[in-house]
Motif scaffolding. Structure first.
Motif, PDB file in Angstrom:
ATOM      1  N   GLY A  40      54.055  -6.299  75.301  1.00 12.44           N
ATOM      2  CA  GLY A  40      54.192  -4.967  75.878  1.00 12.44           C
ATOM      3  C   GLY A  40      54.988  -4.034  74.986  1.00 12.44           C
ATOM      4  O   GLY A  40      54.644  -2.852  74.822  1.00 12.44           O
ATOM      5  N   VAL A  41      56.054  -4.561  74.381  1.00 15.92           N
ATOM      6  CA  VAL A  41      56.860  -3.757  73.459  1.00 15.92           C
ATOM      7  C   VAL A  41      56.044  -3.407  72.217  1.00 15.92           C
ATOM      8  O   VAL A  41      56.075  -2.266  71.733  1.00 15.92           O
ATOM      9  CB  VAL A  41      58.149  -4.501  73.074  1.00 15.92           C
ATOM     10  CG1 VAL A  41      58.896  -3.755  71.973  1.00 15.92           C
ATOM     11  CG2 VAL A  41      59.043  -4.657  74.303  1.00 15.92           C
ATOM     12  N   ALA A  42      55.307  -4.375  71.681  1.00 11.62           N
ATOM     13  CA  ALA A  42      54.465  -4.103  70.519  1.00 11.62           C
ATOM     14  C   ALA A  42      53.458  -2.999  70.831  1.00 11.62           C
ATOM     15  O   ALA A  42      53.227  -2.101  70.004  1.00 11.62           O
ATOM     16  CB  ALA A  42      53.742  -5.378  70.086  1.00 11.62           C
ATOM     17  N   ARG A  43      52.859  -3.047  72.007  1.00 10.22           N
ATOM     18  CA  ARG A  43      51.923  -1.989  72.407  1.00 10.22           C
ATOM     19  C   ARG A  43      52.630  -0.637  72.479  1.00 10.22           C
ATOM     20  O   ARG A  43      52.100   0.381  72.017  1.00 10.22           O
ATOM     21  CB  ARG A  43      51.331  -2.315  73.770  1.00 10.22           C
ATOM     22  CG  ARG A  43      50.340  -3.467  73.804  1.00 10.22           C
ATOM     23  CD  ARG A  43      50.032  -3.843  75.235  1.00 10.22           C
ATOM     24  NE  ARG A  43      49.047  -4.910  75.353  1.00 10.22           N
ATOM     25  CZ  ARG A  43      48.974  -5.740  76.396  1.00 10.22           C
ATOM     26  NH1 ARG A  43      49.820  -5.609  77.416  1.00 10.22           N
ATOM     27  NH2 ARG A  43      48.049  -6.677  76.423  1.00 10.22           N
ATOM     28  N   GLY A  44      53.829  -0.635  73.057  1.00 11.01           N
ATOM     29  CA  GLY A  44      54.570   0.617  73.187  1.00 11.01           C
ATOM     30  C   GLY A  44      54.944   1.203  71.840  1.00 11.01           C
ATOM     31  O   GLY A  44      54.818   2.415  71.618  1.00 11.01           O
ATOM     32  N   LEU A  45      55.385   0.367  70.935  1.00 11.37           N
ATOM     33  CA  LEU A  45      55.743   0.830  69.595  1.00 11.37           C
ATOM     34  C   LEU A  45      54.520   1.385  68.872  1.00 11.37           C
ATOM     35  O   LEU A  45      54.573   2.443  68.240  1.00 11.37           O
ATOM     36  CB  LEU A  45      56.350  -0.316  68.800  1.00 11.37           C
ATOM     37  CG  LEU A  45      57.695  -0.862  69.296  1.00 11.37           C
ATOM     38  CD1 LEU A  45      57.991  -2.209  68.650  1.00 11.37           C
ATOM     39  CD2 LEU A  45      58.824   0.116  69.022  1.00 11.37           C
ATOM     40  N   ALA A  46      53.413   0.654  68.974  1.00 15.95           N
ATOM     41  CA  ALA A  46      52.187   1.094  68.316  1.00 15.95           C
ATOM     42  C   ALA A  46      51.679   2.408  68.900  1.00 15.95           C
ATOM     43  O   ALA A  46      51.181   3.273  68.167  1.00 15.95           O
ATOM     44  CB  ALA A  46      51.112   0.016  68.439  1.00 15.95           C
ATOM     45  N   SER A  59      42.479  -2.810  67.385  1.00 18.48           N
ATOM     46  CA  SER A  59      41.335  -2.258  68.118  1.00 18.48           C
ATOM     47  C   SER A  59      41.680  -0.940  68.784  1.00 18.48           C
ATOM     48  O   SER A  59      40.797  -0.105  69.016  1.00 18.48           O
ATOM     49  CB  SER A  59      40.853  -3.266  69.171  1.00 18.48           C
ATOM     50  OG  SER A  59      40.361  -4.436  68.564  1.00 18.48           O
ATOM     51  N   ALA A  60      42.956  -0.763  69.103  1.00 20.20           N
ATOM     52  CA  ALA A  60      43.410   0.483  69.716  1.00 20.20           C
ATOM     53  C   ALA A  60      43.761   1.542  68.676  1.00 20.20           C
ATOM     54  O   ALA A  60      44.243   2.625  69.018  1.00 20.20           O
ATOM     55  CB  ALA A  60      44.615   0.210  70.608  1.00 20.20           C
ATOM     56  N   GLY A  61      43.543   1.224  67.400  1.00 21.23           N
ATOM     57  CA  GLY A  61      43.769   2.204  66.338  1.00 21.23           C
ATOM     58  C   GLY A  61      45.089   2.095  65.615  1.00 21.23           C
ATOM     59  O   GLY A  61      45.403   2.934  64.758  1.00 21.23           O
ATOM     60  N   ALA A  62      45.881   1.056  65.929  1.00 19.91           N
ATOM     61  CA  ALA A  62      47.198   0.906  65.301  1.00 19.91           C
ATOM     62  C   ALA A  62      47.103   0.117  64.008  1.00 19.91           C
ATOM     63  O   ALA A  62      46.161  -0.651  63.787  1.00 19.91           O
ATOM     64  CB  ALA A  62      48.157   0.215  66.260  1.00 19.91           C
ATOM     65  N   GLN A  63      48.105   0.290  63.161  1.00 18.36           N
ATOM     66  CA  GLN A  63      48.300  -0.609  62.037  1.00 18.36           C
ATOM     67  C   GLN A  63      49.073  -1.812  62.551  1.00 18.36           C
ATOM     68  O   GLN A  63      50.180  -1.659  63.084  1.00 18.36           O
ATOM     69  CB  GLN A  63      49.109   0.058  60.934  1.00 18.36           C
ATOM     70  CG  GLN A  63      48.438   1.201  60.229  1.00 18.36           C
ATOM     71  CD  GLN A  63      49.288   1.668  59.050  1.00 18.36           C
ATOM     72  OE1 GLN A  63      49.441   0.980  58.052  1.00 18.36           O
ATOM     73  NE2 GLN A  63      49.873   2.849  59.197  1.00 18.36           N
TER      74      GLN A  63
END
Length: 261
Positions: free
Chosen positions: A22-28, A53-57
């Motif tokens: 969840g934190v990784a998603r938030g940061l990204a 897939s959501a466009g993050a590095q």
């Protein structure tokens, strides 16, 4: 998304699932490039795939936070891929549940090794990298409400999380001169697979149903519910961002009001 972390690189241990993911998603979502690190390399790669897939590095790296060489290798991999590290999230941990009189010494030692020693090693290894970079940075550690108070069936876990707060405060004092801030997050009850497992275990220990255990735990939360992972992740994002540049050595409680109930 506000691009609060655009151009920044974050490293997240325990990032394959639960709070860490969840934190990784938030940061990204705020523009950070994220290195997802976990002892479960397969799940770690799946988490990085999701972020991409959501466009993050995003990249994945297997890591054992109790192993100094493993952490050094993971830090080197992050620097090789992204060229820098700006924020470190030390989230890897385990949460055994047992009454004091039934807690095995081996389980107690393992909990301390993963939760406390693992945090110390993560902060030391990545703190060295941040000092060498000479550009400051942020380190955010997962403690717990049980790092501020004890409770039933949490002897090993609580001991480890109390210790984590001490490490955070010492690191904050020593690294401030390098413009590195170090803080802890102390979650209360959060809707995760781990929480489901803990409810099952507590039910087995007490002779109640998992639903009854969850209801009893919820009754102690003034907001009347467990936190969702994304609600908790916002706190980590804040502490990893430039908005928290003057916040260090703190343990931020996110518990729906349990501490004041």
């Amino acid at each position: 998304m506000t691009d609060l972390l655009a151009g920044r690189v974050a490293f997240v241990t325990g990032g394959a699932r639960g709070i860490g993911l969840g934190v990784a998603r938030g940061l990204a979502s705020e523009g950070a490039a994220v290195m997802v690190a976990d002892i479960d390399a397969t799940a770690c790669e799946a988490a990085a795939d999701e972020l991409r897939s959501a466009g993050a590095q995003a990249e994945a790296v297997g890591v054992d936070v109790t192993d100094e060489a493993s952490l050094r290798s993971a830090a080197d991999s992050c620097l090789a891929r992204f060229g820098r590290i700006d924020a470190v999230i030390a989230n890897a941990g385990i949460a055994p549940l047992a009454p004091l009189l039934d807690t095995r010494a081996a389980d107690f030692r393992r909990t301390i090794e993963v939760n406390l020693t693992g945090t110390f090693l993560t902060l030391r290894e990545f703190g060295r990298r941040l000092v060498d970079q000479g550009q400051g940075g942020s380190m955010v550690v997962s403690s717990s409400l049980f790092g501020l108070r004890g409770g039933r069936e949490n002897t090993a876990y609580s001991a480890s999380k109390f210790g984590v707060i001490g490490v955070v405060q010492c690191a904050a004092a020593e690294l401030a001169e390098h413009d590195i801030v170090v803080n802890a997050v102390c979650p209360g009850q959060v809707n995760t697979a781990l929480m489901d497992k803990l409810c099952d275990e507590r039910a087995a220990l007490s002779g109640r149903t998992p639903g009854d255990v969850r209801a009893a735990m919820t009754s102690g939360v003034p907001l009347g519910r467990f936190a969702e992972i994304d609600e908790l992740a916002h706190t980590y994002v804040f502490l990893a961002s430039p908005m928290a540049r003057y916040t260090t050595g703190q343990s931020l409680v996110v518990d729906g009001g349990m501490q004041v109930a």
